[in-house]
Design a protein around this motif. Structure first.
Motif, PDB file in Angstrom:
ATOM      1  N   PRO A  26       0.837  -1.203   0.000  1.00  0.00           N
ATOM      2  CA  PRO A  26       0.000   0.000   0.000  1.00  0.00           C
ATOM      3  C   PRO A  26       0.871   1.252   0.000  1.00  0.00           C
ATOM      4  O   PRO A  26       1.841   1.338   0.770  1.00  0.00           O
ATOM      5  CB  PRO A  26      -0.809  -0.121   1.297  1.00  0.00           C
ATOM      6  N   ILE A  27       0.532   2.202  -0.833  1.00  0.00           N
ATOM      7  CA  ILE A  27       1.375   3.383  -0.981  1.00  0.00           C
ATOM      8  C   ILE A  27       1.468   4.171   0.319  1.00  0.00           C
ATOM      9  O   ILE A  27       2.491   4.799   0.607  1.00  0.00           O
ATOM     10  CB  ILE A  27       0.863   4.266  -2.149  1.00  0.00           C
ATOM     11  N   GLN A  28       0.398   4.130   1.148  1.00  0.00           N
ATOM     12  CA  GLN A  28       0.443   4.834   2.432  1.00  0.00           C
ATOM     13  C   GLN A  28       1.494   4.225   3.357  1.00  0.00           C
ATOM     14  O   GLN A  28       2.161   4.945   4.108  1.00  0.00           O
ATOM     15  CB  GLN A  28      -0.928   4.793   3.116  1.00  0.00           C
ATOM     16  N   HIS A  29       1.660   2.896   3.292  1.00  0.00           N
ATOM     17  CA  HIS A  29       2.663   2.236   4.120  1.00  0.00           C
ATOM     18  C   HIS A  29       4.071   2.621   3.658  1.00  0.00           C
ATOM     19  O   HIS A  29       4.962   2.866   4.485  1.00  0.00           O
ATOM     20  CB  HIS A  29       2.505   0.715   4.056  1.00  0.00           C
ATOM     21  N   VAL A  30       4.249   2.681   2.354  1.00  0.00           N
ATOM     22  CA  VAL A  30       5.555   3.054   1.810  1.00  0.00           C
ATOM     23  C   VAL A  30       5.876   4.500   2.184  1.00  0.00           C
ATOM     24  O   VAL A  30       7.014   4.826   2.547  1.00  0.00           O
ATOM     25  CB  VAL A  30       5.581   2.862   0.281  1.00  0.00           C
ATOM     26  N   GLN A  31       4.888   5.367   2.109  1.00  0.00           N
ATOM     27  CA  GLN A  31       5.079   6.768   2.490  1.00  0.00           C
ATOM     28  C   GLN A  31       5.558   6.873   3.935  1.00  0.00           C
ATOM     29  O   GLN A  31       6.488   7.636   4.249  1.00  0.00           O
ATOM     30  CB  GLN A  31       3.771   7.547   2.319  1.00  0.00           C
ATOM     31  N   ALA A  32       4.938   6.110   4.821  1.00  0.00           N
ATOM     32  CA  ALA A  32       5.327   6.141   6.235  1.00  0.00           C
ATOM     33  C   ALA A  32       6.731   5.581   6.432  1.00  0.00           C
ATOM     34  O   ALA A  32       7.514   6.087   7.250  1.00  0.00           O
ATOM     35  CB  ALA A  32       4.325   5.350   7.069  1.00  0.00           C
ATOM     36  N   ASP A  33       7.072   4.534   5.698  1.00  0.00           N
ATOM     37  CA  ASP A  33       8.396   3.918   5.832  1.00  0.00           C
ATOM     38  C   ASP A  33       9.519   4.905   5.535  1.00  0.00           C
ATOM     39  O   ASP A  33      10.525   4.957   6.246  1.00  0.00           O
ATOM     40  CB  ASP A  33       8.523   2.719   4.888  1.00  0.00           C
ATOM     41  N   VAL A  34       9.375   5.645   4.436  1.00  0.00           N
ATOM     42  CA  VAL A  34      10.473   6.510   3.977  1.00  0.00           C
ATOM     43  C   VAL A  34      10.352   7.945   4.476  1.00  0.00           C
ATOM     44  O   VAL A  34      11.238   8.764   4.228  1.00  0.00           O
ATOM     45  CB  VAL A  34      10.584   6.481   2.435  1.00  0.00           C
ATOM     46  N   GLY A  35       9.251   8.280   5.144  1.00  0.00           N
ATOM     47  CA  GLY A  35       9.139   9.598   5.740  1.00  0.00           C
ATOM     48  C   GLY A  35       8.807  10.709   4.771  1.00  0.00           C
ATOM     49  O   GLY A  35       9.222  11.852   4.980  1.00  0.00           O
ATOM     50  N   HIS A  36       8.056  10.405   3.707  1.00  0.00           N
ATOM     51  CA  HIS A  36       7.613  11.460   2.799  1.00  0.00           C
ATOM     52  C   HIS A  36       6.513  12.278   3.467  1.00  0.00           C
ATOM     53  O   HIS A  36       5.545  11.716   3.989  1.00  0.00           O
ATOM     54  CB  HIS A  36       7.067  10.860   1.493  1.00  0.00           C
ATOM     55  N   ALA A  37       6.646  13.602   3.442  1.00  0.00           N
ATOM     56  CA  ALA A  37       5.628  14.462   4.052  1.00  0.00           C
ATOM     57  C   ALA A  37       4.323  14.393   3.267  1.00  0.00           C
ATOM     58  O   ALA A  37       3.238  14.493   3.832  1.00  0.00           O
ATOM     59  CB  ALA A  37       6.132  15.900   4.122  1.00  0.00           C
ATOM     60  N   SER A  38       4.431  14.210   1.952  1.00  0.00           N
ATOM     61  CA  SER A  38       3.243  14.156   1.097  1.00  0.00           C
ATOM     62  C   SER A  38       3.242  12.855   0.311  1.00  0.00           C
ATOM     63  O   SER A  38       4.289  12.401  -0.178  1.00  0.00           O
ATOM     64  CB  SER A  38       3.226  15.343   0.125  1.00  0.00           C
ATOM     65  N   ILE A  39       2.059  12.279   0.170  1.00  0.00           N
ATOM     66  CA  ILE A  39       1.967  11.040  -0.599  1.00  0.00           C
ATOM     67  C   ILE A  39       2.243  11.298  -2.078  1.00  0.00           C
ATOM     68  O   ILE A  39       2.599  10.387  -2.830  1.00  0.00           O
ATOM     69  CB  ILE A  39       0.579  10.389  -0.397  1.00  0.00           C
ATOM     70  N   ALA A  40       2.117  12.571  -2.497  1.00  0.00           N
ATOM     71  CA  ALA A  40       2.432  12.916  -3.885  1.00  0.00           C
ATOM     72  C   ALA A  40       3.898  12.630  -4.190  1.00  0.00           C
ATOM     73  O   ALA A  40       4.254  12.256  -5.313  1.00  0.00           O
ATOM     74  CB  ALA A  40       2.105  14.386  -4.144  1.00  0.00           C
ATOM     75  N   THR A  41       4.766  12.802  -3.192  1.00  0.00           N
ATOM     76  CA  THR A  41       6.187  12.494  -3.387  1.00  0.00           C
ATOM     77  C   THR A  41       6.381  11.009  -3.614  1.00  0.00           C
ATOM     78  O   THR A  41       7.184  10.595  -4.461  1.00  0.00           O
ATOM     79  CB  THR A  41       6.997  12.945  -2.161  1.00  0.00           C
ATOM     80  N   THR A  42       5.648  10.197  -2.870  1.00  0.00           N
ATOM     81  CA  THR A  42       5.751   8.751  -3.046  1.00  0.00           C
ATOM     82  C   THR A  42       5.243   8.349  -4.420  1.00  0.00           C
ATOM     83  O   THR A  42       5.819   7.470  -5.081  1.00  0.00           O
ATOM     84  CB  THR A  42       4.952   8.026  -1.953  1.00  0.00           C
ATOM     85  N   ARG A  43       4.161   8.987  -4.858  1.00  0.00           N
ATOM     86  CA  ARG A  43       3.626   8.679  -6.188  1.00  0.00           C
ATOM     87  C   ARG A  43       4.628   9.029  -7.285  1.00  0.00           C
ATOM     88  O   ARG A  43       4.619   8.435  -8.360  1.00  0.00           O
ATOM     89  CB  ARG A  43       2.327   9.457  -6.428  1.00  0.00           C
ATOM     90  N   HIS A  44       5.491  10.009  -7.010  1.00  0.00           N
ATOM     91  CA  HIS A  44       6.499  10.404  -7.990  1.00  0.00           C
ATOM     92  C   HIS A  44       7.364   9.209  -8.397  1.00  0.00           C
ATOM     93  O   HIS A  44       7.770   9.085  -9.540  1.00  0.00           O
ATOM     94  CB  HIS A  44       7.374  11.511  -7.390  1.00  0.00           C
ATOM     95  N   TYR A  45       7.617   8.308  -7.438  1.00  0.00           N
ATOM     96  CA  TYR A  45       8.435   7.129  -7.721  1.00  0.00           C
ATOM     97  C   TYR A  45       7.663   6.088  -8.533  1.00  0.00           C
ATOM     98  O   TYR A  45       8.262   5.222  -9.163  1.00  0.00           O
ATOM     99  CB  TYR A  45       8.901   6.479  -6.409  1.00  0.00           C
ATOM    100  N   ASP A  46       6.353   6.172  -8.485  1.00  0.00           N
ATOM    101  CA  ASP A  46       5.515   5.163  -9.129  1.00  0.00           C
ATOM    102  C   ASP A  46       5.735   5.138 -10.633  1.00  0.00           C
ATOM    103  O   ASP A  46       5.483   4.128 -11.285  1.00  0.00           O
ATOM    104  CB  ASP A  46       4.045   5.442  -8.814  1.00  0.00           C
ATOM    105  N   ARG A  47       6.210   6.239 -11.192  1.00  0.00           N
ATOM    106  CA  ARG A  47       6.426   6.281 -12.650  1.00  0.00           C
ATOM    107  C   ARG A  47       7.516   5.320 -13.078  1.00  0.00           C
ATOM    108  O   ARG A  47       7.599   4.926 -14.224  1.00  0.00           O
ATOM    109  CB  ARG A  47       6.794   7.707 -13.076  1.00  0.00           C
ATOM    110  N   SER A  48       8.384   4.951 -12.137  1.00  0.00           N
ATOM    111  CA  SER A  48       9.468   4.034 -12.481  1.00  0.00           C
ATOM    112  C   SER A  48       8.981   2.612 -12.704  1.00  0.00           C
ATOM    113  O   SER A  48       9.752   1.754 -13.115  1.00  0.00           O
ATOM    114  CB  SER A  48      10.529   4.049 -11.369  1.00  0.00           C
ATOM    115  N   LEU A  49       7.719   2.339 -12.422  1.00  0.00           N
ATOM    116  CA  LEU A  49       7.213   0.985 -12.580  1.00  0.00           C
ATOM    117  C   LEU A  49       6.896   0.633 -14.022  1.00  0.00           C
ATOM    118  O   LEU A  49       6.570  -0.496 -14.332  1.00  0.00           O
ATOM    119  CB  LEU A  49       5.955   0.801 -11.718  1.00  0.00           C
ATOM    120  N   ARG A  50       6.948   1.605 -14.923  1.00  0.00           N
ATOM    121  CA  ARG A  50       6.676   1.305 -16.326  1.00  0.00           C
ATOM    122  C   ARG A  50       7.745   0.374 -16.875  1.00  0.00           C
ATOM    123  O   ARG A  50       8.926   0.511 -16.593  1.00  0.00           O
ATOM    124  CB  ARG A  50       6.643   2.589 -17.163  1.00  0.00           C
TER     125      ARG A  50
END
Length: 415
Positions: free
Chosen positions: A353-377
């Motif tokens: 879950p992206i919320q769990h990943v956000q908490a793990d790495v300490g991103h203040a905004s979930i938008a920052t975590t989503r930024h990494y999601d583009r690498s999944l292509r």
């Protein structure tokens, strides 16, 4: 609130603090070229830096402006000799990079410009100088953010009327969007596994070979938790605790915020194995002492000091170069953030879950975590192969010339 004693330390720093200031073209008697009251300006810098609770944040901002690290440390009233001995959380200062001469205060000094008198035109000219020197978009945006934070403080304090660094980033080409590709290379799980194995077998001819190898493994294990390099250098032994029956790392992130990170069994084994061997060779207790002023770094140098970011960066490069074929083409592009990037992308790819990943790495905004999601292509999600096949000879052989392709509306010859 600023400690008056610390403010006195900062304003009383040597008039000629070596290469930090003045800038590249100082006059023979210049204290701070273009500044009539340097003590007052130093005092403003002191009050601004003292407003940040995290030592690493103060140091990062000071370094970005071209100031010596003592300026960031002095505002806390901390004892520099104790820090130098490795007992504090603040790591050694960063090495000067190729853009150090273009750090904002140094650039202002080089043009005999009082930073308090700078206009938007001056800030824009400075950004163009960074661009001409090869500073990337992200670097320029980050340095502009530091300058803007300082000017925002001056504006709030009534020293200046408006923030000259509050520029339109879109027009300057510095506005990041969700479509911007990440410059960080993407590592596969096999490549990360190869880094872990290479760390365990890292060549070392000293009698501490096994200890250094275990430290390298512990370092890679921490990187594989998605931690920032500044978070790793700030970890103490007693940050590895048991909470709720689980081993937990208490990590200090940006802004001094603390989050709990759950290391896996392999990471716990790597950390405890390294610490046990370190205790055997150097006599430090495990677990670390608590309640005293002395702190023991989780990753330590041979003399017990805190590892610097530069040293750990170089260690990772060494590990990557010894990782063999899996890293052969990208070894020189591997840096600590690469592993943080890998943690997020591998976790999202595995369905976390992206919320769990956000908490793990300490991103203040979930938008920052989503930024990494583009690498999944992947290639399978791209039309590139299809289009290439249509416009090349390989594609013609596979699909046939247009006039020979079967038209469902045209009668077949053998019908």
């Amino acid at each position: 609130m600023t400690d008056p004693a610390a403010l006195t330390v900062l304003t009383a720093l040597p008039r000629r603090p070596g290469p930090a200031l003045p800038g590249p073209h100082p006059g023979p008697d210049a204290d701070w070229p273009g500044v009539d009251d340097p003590a007052a300006l130093r005092g403003l810098v002191a009050r601004w830096l003292a407003g940040y609770g995290a030592a690493q944040t103060r140091r990062t901002y000071a370094y970005a402006l071209g100031l010596p690290p003592e300026w960031a440390d002095a505002v806390t009233g901390a004892d520099r000799p104790a820090r130098a001995a490795g007992s504090g959380r603040t790591p050694p200062p960063a090495r000067r990079g190729r853009l150090h001469h273009l750090a904002y205060f140094r650039w202002c000094a080089g043009h005999a410009l009082d930073p308090r008198a700078a206009t938007a035109a001056h800030v824009t000219t400075w950004l163009h100088a960074l661009d001409a020197a090869g500073a990337g978009k992200r670097t320029r945006a980050r340095m502009l953010s530091t300058v803007s934070a300082f000017y925002a403080f001056l504006a709030e304090d009534g020293v200046i009327d408006a923030n000259p660094a509050a520029l339109h980033r879109g027009r300057l080409g510095l506005a990041g969007t969700s479509r911007d590709p990440s410059p960080t290379i993407r590592l596969t799980a096999d490549q990360v596994r190869a880094l872990w194995a290479a760390a365990a077998a890292l060549p070392n001819r000293t009698r501490h070979r096994e200890l250094y190898a275990r430290r390298a493994v512990a370092y890679v294990a921490l990187l594989c938790l998605g931690l920032r390099i500044s978070e790793i250098t700030g970890l103490d032994r007693d940050d590895l605790v048991v909470s709720g029956g689980e081993r937990v790392l208490r990590v200090r992130g940006k802004g001094g915020t603390v989050r709990e990170v759950f290391p896996g069994a392999a990471t716990v084994d790597a950390l405890t194995g390294y610490l046990l061997l370190r205790d055997r060779e150097y006599g430090d207790p495990l677990p670390a002492r608590t309640g005293g002023a002395r702190r023991s770094p989780l990753l330590a140098t041979k003399d017990g000091g805190r590892c610097s970011r530069h040293d750990l960066h170089q260690l990772l490069r060494r590990i990557a170069r010894h990782a063999g074929p899996p890293l052969a083409e990208v070894a020189d592009r591997v840096h600590p953030h690469t592993l943080r990037h890998a943690y997020v992308t591998l976790a999202l790819e595995a369905g976390a879950p992206i919320q769990h990943v956000q908490a793990d790495v300490g991103h203040a905004s979930i938008a920052t975590t989503r930024h990494y999601d583009r690498s999944l292509r992947t290639r399978a999600g791209s039309a590139a192969d299809l289009v290439t096949g249509l416009v090349t000879e390989t594609g013609r052989e596979r699909t046939g010339p247009p006039d020979e392709r079967e038209d469902p509306q045209r009668p077949r010859a053998d019908a």
